[in-house]
Design an enzyme around this catalytic site. Structure first.
Site, PDB file in Angstrom:
ATOM      1  N   CYS A   1       0.776  -1.355   0.128  1.00 52.65           N
ATOM      2  CA  CYS A   1       0.141   0.106  -0.179  1.00 52.65           C
ATOM      3  C   CYS A   1       0.908   1.112   0.150  1.00 52.65           C
ATOM      4  O   CYS A   1       1.717   1.415   0.879  1.00 52.65           O
ATOM      5  CB  CYS A   1      -0.798   0.018   1.186  1.00 52.65           C
ATOM      6  SG  CYS A   1      -1.900   1.433   1.099  1.00 52.65           S
TER       7      CYS A   1
ATOM      8  N   THR B   1     -10.562  -0.971 -10.087  1.00 55.80           N
ATOM      9  CA  THR B   1     -11.249   0.004 -10.474  1.00 55.80           C
ATOM     10  C   THR B   1     -12.369  -0.213 -11.489  1.00 55.80           C
ATOM     11  O   THR B   1     -13.351   0.738 -11.637  1.00 55.80           O
ATOM     12  CB  THR B   1     -10.104   0.881 -10.980  1.00 55.80           C
ATOM     13  OG1 THR B   1      -9.061   1.140 -10.122  1.00 55.80           O
ATOM     14  CG2 THR B   1     -10.560   2.366 -11.470  1.00 55.80           C
TER      15      THR B   1
ATOM     16  N   GLY C   1      -4.740  -4.729 -12.515  1.00 56.30           N
ATOM     17  CA  GLY C   1      -4.047  -3.328 -12.906  1.00 56.30           C
ATOM     18  C   GLY C   1      -4.665  -2.895 -14.392  1.00 56.30           C
ATOM     19  O   GLY C   1      -3.997  -3.356 -15.240  1.00 56.30           O
TER      20      GLY C   1
ATOM     21  N   GLY D   1      -6.718   1.827 -12.672  1.00 58.13           N
ATOM     22  CA  GLY D   1      -7.511   2.024 -13.859  1.00 58.13           C
ATOM     23  C   GLY D   1      -6.761   1.753 -15.246  1.00 58.13           C
ATOM     24  O   GLY D   1      -5.565   1.192 -15.379  1.00 58.13           O
TER      25      GLY D   1
END
Ligand SMILES: Cc1cc2nc3c(=O)[nH]c(=O)nc-3n(C[C@H](O)[C@H](O)[C@H](O)COP(=O)(O)O)c2cc1C
Length: 307
Positions: A128, A268, A245, A219
């Protein structure tokens, strides 16, 4: 109809599409809806021992080409997720629990706790990027082979279900980090977490859009970068790879599988298309495999590596 099922270290998924960690939280009811509409498995948002606040809003922004977030690992502690996992396991949903902690020891304890709840696998989040100054987990671990190995081994020691280590793309070379994780006991690799940090400025207000200013980028725009990482990882390690990804279309899933992924995760894409993206991806995959004469999705794994 082509067989979409995959087997990840003994965990049988009806199709290779997994909900990525963090994008929809941990609610059992929400996760069950994601499974019911078509996901092969779900990953819970990363969880630590105690509840965490995360960053103040705004923590996310979306553009046509990319998404940015700096949520900062907010959420409830491990105890608060027990009932959510029960809802999912009673419904037969394959569940991956994502864990992180301030110490390796604690990380192992949280993972063991999740194992006792009945989850199918642990995902260790060492990647993260959106942490406050001084916090020593997340990407602080995932940029060091030594710390990656120590954290992996500490979790492996306290659990017996498959261990996935989720890597950061924000390193000079991801291959040695992946190898360190595998050598220390990782059964699978998940790649990648968000790229960055990235920055978006509101030009009218003349200030960054996110309260944290910098955020992790995900995204559609990151797909070729993530794909190249999966390609390189497949050449270096043999364990199953869960690729993520930028996946928004079934063609993206096929690319990831042809690069060598065993399964894929979508984060996303859920913001752009809603949870129905899982149904759409599976219909697209099935039709494409049928129209190209493949009996099963496993036949396309790593195909582009042979070119
Ligand atoms: C809002 C948001 C929250 C996220 N939270 C987590 C998290 O808690 N744990 C984690 O491992 N990854 C987290 N991620 C990263 C995603 O799981 C995924 O690795 C990344 O976004 C790339 O995939 P995508 O382009 O399909 O979103 C988060 C991503 C987003 C956009």
């Amino acid at each position: 109809m082509a067989d979409l099922s995959v087997n990840l270290c003994g965990i049988k998924l009806r199709n290779p599409t997994i909900l990525a960690s963090g994008v929809l939280g941990v609610s059992g009811d929400t996760m069950k809806r994601v499974y019911d509409i078509g996901a092969g498995a779900i990953t819970l948002k990363s969880i630590t021992n105690e509840a965490r606040k995360g960053h103040p809003g705004p923590v996310m922004l979306a553009t046509d080409h990319y998404f940015m977030n700096a949520v900062g690992l907010s959420g409830q502690g491990v105890e608060g997720v027990k009932d959510e996992v029960k809802i999912l396991k009673d419904a037969g949903v394959p569940v991956i629990a994502s864990v992180f902690a301030a110490s390796f020891e604690e990380c192992g304890d949280i993972a063991a706790r999740f194992e006792s709840y009945g989850v199918d696998a642990i995902e260790l989040n060492i990647s993260c990027p959106n942490l406050s100054a001084g916090e020593k987990f997340g990407v602080t671990i995932g940029t060091s082979c030594d710390l990656t190995a120590q954290n992996t081994a500490a979790v492996k020691k306290k659990t017996s279900i498959p261990l996935i280590v989720k890597l950061s793309p924000n390193v000079t070379d991801i291959v040695p980090i992946a190898k360190a994780a595998v050598d220390a006991g990782a059964d699978m690799i998940a790649a990648v977490n968000t790229f960055g940090p990235g920055l978006k400025i509101d030009i009218e207000a003349a200030r960054p859009v996110l309260s944290n200013k910098l955020g992790g980028v995900s995204g559609p725009g990151i797909l070729p970068l993530a794909l190249a990482i999966i390609w390189r990882l497949r050449q270096a390690i043999e364990v199953p790879i869960i690729a993520m990804g930028g996946i928004t279309k079934y063609e993206d899933v096929i690319e990831m599988m042809m690069a060598g992924a065993d399964a894929v995760a979508i984060g996303t894409g859920v913001y752009y298309s809603g949870i129905a993206i899982f149904r759409e991806l599976n219909i697209g995959l099935s039709d494409w495999l049928d129209s190209h004469g493949y009996q099963s999705i496993s036949e396309i794994k790593g195909l582009a590596q042979k070119a």
